[in-house]
Design an enzyme around this catalytic site. Structure first.
Site, PDB file in Angstrom:
ATOM      1  CG  ASP A 207      -2.145  -0.747   1.020  1.00 23.61           C
ATOM      2  OD1 ASP A 207      -2.410  -1.494  -0.123  1.00 23.61           O
ATOM      3  OD2 ASP A 207      -2.923  -1.187   1.835  1.00 23.61           O
TER       4      ASP A 207
ATOM      5  CG  ASP B  73      -2.161   8.590   7.735  1.00 26.83           C
ATOM      6  OD1 ASP B  73      -1.029   8.863   7.262  1.00 26.83           O
ATOM      7  OD2 ASP B  73      -2.415   7.519   8.234  1.00 26.83           O
TER       8      ASP B  73
END
Length: 313
Positions: A67, A165
């Site tokens: 990821d 994030d």
């Protein structure tokens, strides 16, 4: 589809063979393949070498990574709005829709238009610092809003777009942080903690989940705030509106440290960092840009959750 860009993680054992396989599949269909220079020379295909921006500007960008590689590719693809097809070489692969053993079938499906484009919200995080005699004169003044901590005496000293994030956290040996958290200029909480995670829906299955936050469907627009080891039992994860601006005033507890010693940092997607000084304001808001991921119609979000998190095993 006339061109395909390829990003591959250098440390993944399977990556080399899969990149070669994809190049062969693309060239068999008359599709131009583009590779970063280091990969092109490693494979003895200098004719395929291109800059990172040229690779990202292809019709489709394929990643062979975990990821983390998808996050990096998403930021590179933003200026061109290139859709990303992620082949999973990681441990969980929440952002991936193709298993390595299914590459040939997935490529045929891609050529036939069998993938759907899923748009993912991104965030932008910036560090804003009060100007003084030591400020970098090359920094740009930030745009001050009517409901903001920031005035014209602040300047922008760094930051980035992110798909997952933005995290404000103390360094390993630093004292606890004192964080004043504002939303649209209104004080939400003044808390002592190891840090704070500001997450998109996509990032809800990453650091925010480890910090006790909920799992959010990627199509639900919001920003998720999750404190890291807060020194209170009352501060819980909080969802704020997607168009609200969050500002965090970071102050350091304890004794003064030597000049240059790191106290805290803003990190975006765990890959881009900006060192913080006491009194800095970190501004996080929804980015105008979006990430575009290619998803198989048979690979729904809840199916992926069940498989990756082994719900029901």
């Amino acid at each position: 589809m006339n061109s395909i860009g390829i990003f591959a993680a250098p440390g993944k054992a399977q990556a080399r063979g899969l990149v070669q396989q994809l190049i062969a599949l693309a060239e068999a269909r008359g599709i131009a393949a583009r590779l970063p220079a280091n990969w092109a020379h490693s494979l003895e295909r200098p004719d395929l070498a291109a800059s990172e921006d040229e690779v990202a500007a292809s019709d489709v960008l394929v990643t062979f990574s975990g990821d983390g590689g998808v996050l990096a590719a998403a930021r590179a693809a933003v200026p061109h709005q290139t859709p990303i097809l992620a082949v999973d070489l990681g441990r969980l692969g929440f952002l991936s829709s193709v298993r390595p053993e299914n590459l040939e079938r997935a490529f045929a499906q891609l050529c036939e238009g069998g993938f759907e484009v899923e748009e993912r919200m991104m965030l932008e995080a910036r560090v804003l610092r009060r100007r003084d005699s030591s400020s970098d004169g090359a920094t740009l003044p930030c745009q001050s809003g009517a409901r903001s901590l920031i005035g014209p005496d602040f300047c922008d000293v760094g930051g980035s777009l992110g798909l997952n994030d933005a995290v404000v956290a103390k360094s390993a040996l630093a004292r606890i942080l004192r964080l004043n958290i504002y939303v649209e200029g209104e004080l939400v909480a003044a808390v002592r903690a190891d840090g704070l995670v500001l997450s998109t829906p996509t990032g809800s299955t990453a650091y925010a989940l480890s910090a006790g936050g909920p799992i959010v469907h990627p199509g639900v627009p919001l920003l998720l705030m999750c404190p890291i080891c807060a020194h209170t039992l009352m501060l819980r994860p909080l969802v704020v509106g997607p168009d609200e601006t969050v500002e965090i005033l970071a102050e350091f507890e304890g004794d003064e440290v030597a000049p240059g010693e790191l106290q805290a940092m803003l990190t975006v997607d765990g890959q881009i960092g900006v060192a913080l000084q006491s009194g800095d304001v970190v501004r996080v808001q929804r980015a105008q840009a979006i990430a575009r991921l290619l998803i198989s119609p048979d690979d729904g979000f809840y199916t992926r959750l069940r498989q990756k998190l082994r719900w029901g095993d």
